[in-house]
Design a protein around this motif. Structure first.
Motif, short mmCIF file in Angstrom:
data_model
loop_
_atom_site.label_atom_id
_atom_site.label_comp_id
_atom_site.label_asym_id
_atom_site.label_seq_id
_atom_site.Cartn_x
_atom_site.Cartn_y
_atom_site.Cartn_z
N ALA A 176 0.83 -1.20 0.00
CA ALA A 176 0.00 0.00 0.00
C ALA A 176 0.86 1.25 0.00
N VAL A 177 1.98 1.22 0.76
CA VAL A 177 2.87 2.38 0.84
C VAL A 177 3.66 2.54 -0.46
N ALA A 178 4.19 1.43 -0.98
CA ALA A 178 5.08 1.51 -2.14
C ALA A 178 4.33 1.66 -3.45
N ASP A 179 3.24 0.93 -3.61
CA ASP A 179 2.57 0.87 -4.91
C ASP A 179 1.14 1.40 -4.90
N GLY A 180 0.66 1.83 -3.73
CA GLY A 180 -0.69 2.32 -3.66
C GLY A 180 -1.75 1.25 -3.80
N VAL A 181 -1.37 0.00 -3.51
CA VAL A 181 -2.31 -1.11 -3.59
C VAL A 181 -3.20 -1.10 -2.34
N VAL A 182 -4.50 -0.85 -2.53
CA VAL A 182 -5.42 -0.74 -1.40
C VAL A 182 -5.98 -2.12 -1.07
N SER A 183 -5.82 -2.52 0.19
CA SER A 183 -6.39 -3.78 0.68
C SER A 183 -7.15 -3.47 1.97
N THR A 184 -8.44 -3.76 1.98
CA THR A 184 -9.20 -3.55 3.20
C THR A 184 -8.82 -4.61 4.23
N ASN A 185 -9.22 -4.36 5.47
CA ASN A 185 -8.93 -5.33 6.53
C ASN A 185 -9.57 -6.67 6.21
N ALA A 186 -10.77 -6.67 5.63
CA ALA A 186 -11.44 -7.93 5.28
C ALA A 186 -10.64 -8.71 4.25
N HIS A 187 -10.08 -8.02 3.25
CA HIS A 187 -9.28 -8.70 2.23
C HIS A 187 -8.02 -9.32 2.84
N VAL A 188 -7.35 -8.55 3.68
CA VAL A 188 -6.12 -9.04 4.31
C VAL A 188 -6.43 -10.21 5.24
N ARG A 189 -7.54 -10.14 5.98
CA ARG A 189 -7.92 -11.23 6.87
C ARG A 189 -8.13 -12.53 6.08
N ARG A 190 -8.78 -12.44 4.92
CA ARG A 190 -8.99 -13.65 4.13
C ARG A 190 -7.66 -14.28 3.72
N ARG A 191 -6.70 -13.44 3.30
CA ARG A 191 -5.39 -13.97 2.91
C ARG A 191 -4.67 -14.57 4.12
N MET A 192 -4.76 -13.92 5.26
CA MET A 192 -4.12 -14.44 6.48
C MET A 192 -4.74 -15.77 6.90
N ARG A 193 -6.06 -15.87 6.80
CA ARG A 193 -6.73 -17.11 7.18
C ARG A 193 -6.30 -18.26 6.27
N ARG A 194 -6.17 -17.97 4.97
CA ARG A 194 -5.73 -19.04 4.05
C ARG A 194 -4.34 -19.54 4.41
N VAL A 195 -3.43 -18.61 4.69
CA VAL A 195 -2.08 -19.01 5.09
C VAL A 195 -2.12 -19.79 6.39
N ARG A 196 -2.90 -19.32 7.32
CA ARG A 196 -2.99 -20.00 8.63
C ARG A 196 -3.51 -21.42 8.47
N GLU A 197 -4.58 -21.61 7.71
CA GLU A 197 -5.16 -22.95 7.57
C GLU A 197 -4.21 -23.89 6.82
N ARG A 198 -3.44 -23.32 5.87
CA ARG A 198 -2.52 -24.16 5.10
C ARG A 198 -1.33 -24.62 5.94
#
Length: 457
Positions: free
Chosen positions: A142-164
């Motif tokens: 988000a800082v370097a490239d202006g890529v906006v990720s809401t908390n909900a989007h980031v949570r989904r990615r974190m959950r996938r990593v956690r479950e894997r």
């Protein structure tokens, strides 16, 4: 401000958005500073209490509980919130310090910090680090490239990593988590409350789908919205629905509320109960309810407990040194008077609390209303072992002194005022328009009342 208002709208909007971003960055840094200060204060409190790493685990735990209570009363928060803040500070200044640094730099928001803490809790170190890195990478993008990720989007990615990466199978973790299932009630304004259930996801979504289907069966004379119909259906099913494994409800012989009759304590001013005025009543655990609802509840109450205050009540408010345990009449009086645990900020209901001698029985304390108070088990222990001191003042006021010498006072929910023989028997004069809803100096109407009880069978 005048100069800003003189700018063209586009430039003024750009200025305001920049000011919002600056304020948000400042708040994130302040959040980070608060976490560090909480951890330092906790360490100092442990040092003041005289505990070290070699102290007994039970003593260190009591020191933490005492500090949580100190922090809660200092901030005016519920102890659950203060406890969560202390636990978060410990982890953010320890294994999750990278997230704290990102918060301090303004790269992540407090909501994302809480997501990191939630999804790394209980995970092995390598899994927790990988889950945290997902959030940090999203913040960096988000800082370097202006890529906006809401908390909900980031949570989904974190959950996938956690479950894997989690070594323990999901079915086992779910079975353990299911042991925490519970029902919660949260009061809301205007005579309403929120009822929520923490349970297995498939059951939660199945309940929602079933209510949606049932609520979708519209009737021509039903003007409720689908949300209102679904809510009414849920309430009806919970209050009077049948249970397949319970013969009493299956055969419809257990009464209008099913196999278990709930107990509700409602304190009703006596003139409200008689229909002579509309002074609000008090529903235990909630607060004021309207007079008509109180009269309906009282009309269906199988028992009534009169509390007009000694000598009118017939209840003995002091047994001196004759009894250690408060007899039933005194026990009931104290619970109704206090309403909830008398520790500052605690809202656990008095009916589930211990009745504690403020001045200990062993130290000459009497079994009397003026020396008894409702304390939940947690704060009962804290009073005896956590370095807190308490005394009772006139009018049922309790004066608490914390280990850091902060003085706080708590008031009883219903400060019954003594009346003399024969007083309170006659109806007070009709109040004028300016007196409606207020107590008069000589006749505090809400001090004289009855408690209607729905008792369990």
């Amino acid at each position: 401000m005048p100069a800003i208002l003189d700018l063209p709208a586009e430039q003024a909007l750009e200025f305001e958005l920049a000011a919002i971003v600056s304020a948000e960055q400042l708040m994130r840094r302040l959040h980070a500073d608060r976490y560090r200060a909480v951890q330092r204060a906790r360490e100092l409190a442990t040092e003041v209490a005289g505990f070290t790493e070699s102290s007994r685990a039970r003593d260190r735990d009591m020191a933490t509980r005492s500090f949580v209570a100190e922090l809660a009363t200092t901030l005016g928060q519920h102890e659950a919130s203060a406890s969560r803040l202390v636990a978060e500070a410990e982890r953010l200044t320890g294994p999750r310090v990278a997230t704290l640094d990102a918060l301090d730099a303004g790269e992540v928001a407090p909501t994302q910090v809480r997501s990191v803490l939630e999804l790394t809790r209980g995970a092995p170190v390598e899994v927790a680090d990988a889950v945290e890195q997902v959030a940090l990478d999203a913040a960096a993008a988000a800082v370097a490239d202006g890529v906006v990720s809401t908390n909900a989007h980031v949570r989904r990615r974190m959950r996938r990593v956690r479950e894997r990466l989690m070594p323990e199978p999901l079915v086992d973790r779910r079975a353990r988590a299911a042991t925490d299932r519970r029902v919660c009630v949260e009061v809301a304004p205007d005579g309403m409350a929120w009822l929520s259930l923490f349970l297995e996801a498939e059951r939660a979504f199945a309940i929602e789908r079933r209510l949606d289907v049932l609520a979708g069966r519209e009737a021509s004379d039903d003007h409720r919205t689908s949300a209102q119909r679904a809510t009414d259906l849920a309430a009806d099913l919970l209050l009077s629905g049948t249970l397949a494994d319970d013969a009493r409800t299956r055969d419809a012989v257990a009464g209008p509320t099913g196999a278990v009759q709930p107990r509700l304590n409602v304190t009703v001013p006596v003139f409200t109960l008689l229909g002579l005025d509309d002074e609000p009543a008090d529903l235990e655990g909630y607060g004021p309810i309207d007079a008509e609802t109180a009269r309906i509840i009282a009309a269906h109450a199988p028992s009534m407990r009169r509390i007009l205050v000694h000598p009118e009540t017939g209840a003995t408010l002091s047994y001196g040194r004759e009894h250690y345990r408060a007899p039933a009449d005194l026990d009931g009086f104290v619970r109704v008077r206090d309403g909830q645990c008398r520790f500052p900020g605690c809202n656990r209901r008095a009916e589930r609390a211990d009745i504690d001698h403020t001045t200990a029985w062993a130290h000459g304390g009497r079994t009397a209303a003026s020396n008894l108070a409702a304390l939940c088990r947690h704060h009962h222990r804290l009073k005896h072992e956590g370095g807190w001191h308490v005394g009772q003042e006139p009018g049922g006021v309790m004066r608490w002194t914390s280990p850091a010498d902060h003085v706080l006072r708590t008031l009883p929910a219903r400060p019954f005022m003594p009346v003399g023989v024969g007083e309170g028997a006659a109806r007070p004069p009709e109040p004028g328009p300016r007196d409606m809803g207020r107590e008069t100096e000589n006749e505090p109407q809400d001090r004289v009342g009855r408690v209607s009880e729905h008792t369990p069978y």
